[in-house]
Design a protein around this motif. Structure first.
Motif, short mmCIF file in Angstrom:
data_model
loop_
_atom_site.label_atom_id
_atom_site.label_comp_id
_atom_site.label_asym_id
_atom_site.label_seq_id
_atom_site.Cartn_x
_atom_site.Cartn_y
_atom_site.Cartn_z
N ALA A 190 18.03 8.25 3.81
CA ALA A 190 19.48 7.65 3.72
C ALA A 190 19.04 6.25 4.01
N LEU A 191 18.33 6.64 4.93
CA LEU A 191 17.95 5.00 5.59
C LEU A 191 17.54 3.97 4.13
N LEU A 192 16.47 4.88 3.25
CA LEU A 192 15.97 3.88 1.89
C LEU A 192 17.15 4.80 1.01
N LYS A 193 18.11 5.33 1.52
CA LYS A 193 19.13 4.92 0.03
C LYS A 193 17.57 6.19 -0.84
N VAL A 204 10.71 -0.37 3.05
CA VAL A 204 10.35 -1.43 3.12
C VAL A 204 12.16 -2.00 4.33
N ASP A 205 12.56 -0.58 3.72
CA ASP A 205 14.32 -0.69 4.10
C ASP A 205 14.36 -0.11 5.62
N ASN A 206 12.90 0.64 6.14
CA ASN A 206 13.33 1.22 7.74
C ASN A 206 12.77 0.45 8.35
N GLY A 207 14.03 -0.19 8.97
CA GLY A 207 13.94 -1.58 9.93
C GLY A 207 13.52 -1.32 11.52
N VAL A 210 1.05 -6.15 5.42
CA VAL A 210 0.24 -7.13 4.52
C VAL A 210 0.07 -6.97 2.92
N LEU A 211 1.09 -6.05 2.36
CA LEU A 211 1.65 -5.60 0.95
C LEU A 211 2.82 -5.15 0.88
N GLN A 212 3.61 -5.10 -0.65
CA GLN A 212 4.76 -4.09 -0.75
C GLN A 212 4.68 -3.91 -1.86
N TRP A 213 5.00 -2.87 -2.23
CA TRP A 213 5.01 -2.40 -3.79
C TRP A 213 6.02 -0.82 -4.00
N ASP A 214 6.22 -1.54 -5.46
CA ASP A 214 6.97 -0.30 -5.69
C ASP A 214 6.67 1.37 -6.26
N THR A 215 7.43 2.29 -5.34
CA THR A 215 7.01 3.22 -5.73
C THR A 215 7.13 4.15 -7.28
N ASP A 216 6.51 5.50 -7.89
CA ASP A 216 6.89 6.07 -8.76
C ASP A 216 8.66 6.55 -8.43
N PHE A 217 9.01 6.64 -7.29
CA PHE A 217 9.80 7.84 -7.31
C PHE A 217 10.96 6.82 -6.78
N GLY A 218 11.14 5.40 -6.76
CA GLY A 218 11.96 4.45 -6.87
C GLY A 218 12.12 3.70 -5.19
N ILE A 219 10.89 3.84 -4.35
CA ILE A 219 11.53 3.32 -3.14
C ILE A 219 10.47 2.06 -2.69
N ARG A 220 11.17 1.52 -2.56
CA ARG A 220 10.09 -0.06 -2.21
C ARG A 220 9.39 0.12 -0.43
N LYS A 221 8.43 -0.08 -1.10
CA LYS A 221 7.02 0.79 0.43
C LYS A 221 6.23 -1.04 1.26
N VAL A 222 6.21 -0.67 1.75
CA VAL A 222 5.23 -1.57 3.16
C VAL A 222 4.41 -0.67 3.41
#
Length: 152
Positions: A29-32, A114-117, A131-143
């Protein structure tokens, strides 16, 4: 109290899965997130996993779980989940400190959305650096965060 969990035991694996599901539903829910792979993890996957699981027990109730993948070059904290009934009690921090004290490595790695504050804030307070951010294949930006520890 923190104890190693015997995830191959069906009853233990079931309790772990309940906590993972409850915690990851909040994170999704946090990550929508519409499609959130951690919510699809099967009971069998927990039972057969060769990762290390430790549980935080509060009055003999399993409240949180940390999943660790020890490696030769680094320690990967694969998952850190707290049941929502136990949020904001410092339990995640205690599990992270336990890991940092009991696993000896010069590098610890953890990832989150990324949006998991709350998770990002915890890792940064413990000295982890993004050290890194990227977009996953399932639509979530990770850090990805790393903590480097100098050898003594």
């Amino acid at each position: 109290m923190i104890k190693k969990l015997q995830n191959s035991d069906l009853e233990v694996a079931e309790k772990m899965q309940v906590i993972f599901q409850a915690s990851y539903a909040i994170e999704a829910a946090l990550l929508k997130a519409i499609d959130f792979p951690p919510l699809k993890r099967s009971l069998e996957n927990y039972k057969k996993s060769d990762t290390h699981f430790y549980g935080y027990f509060k009055e003999e109730v399993l409240a949180a779980v940390i999943e660790i993948i020890p490696g030769e070059s680094h320690i990967h904290i694969r998952s850190l989940v707290v049941h929502p009934d136990f949020f904001r009690q410092g339990i995640a921090r205690k599990l992270m400190l336990f890991t940092l004290e009991n696993y000896h490595s010069t590098l610890f790695v953890v990832e989150t959305g990324v949006d998991n504050g709350p998770a990002s804030q915890l890792y940064e307070k413990l000295g982890f650096v993004e050290v890194l951010q990227w977009d996953t294949d399932f639509g979530i930006r990770k850090v990805k965060f790393e903590l480097r520890i100098e050898e003594k």
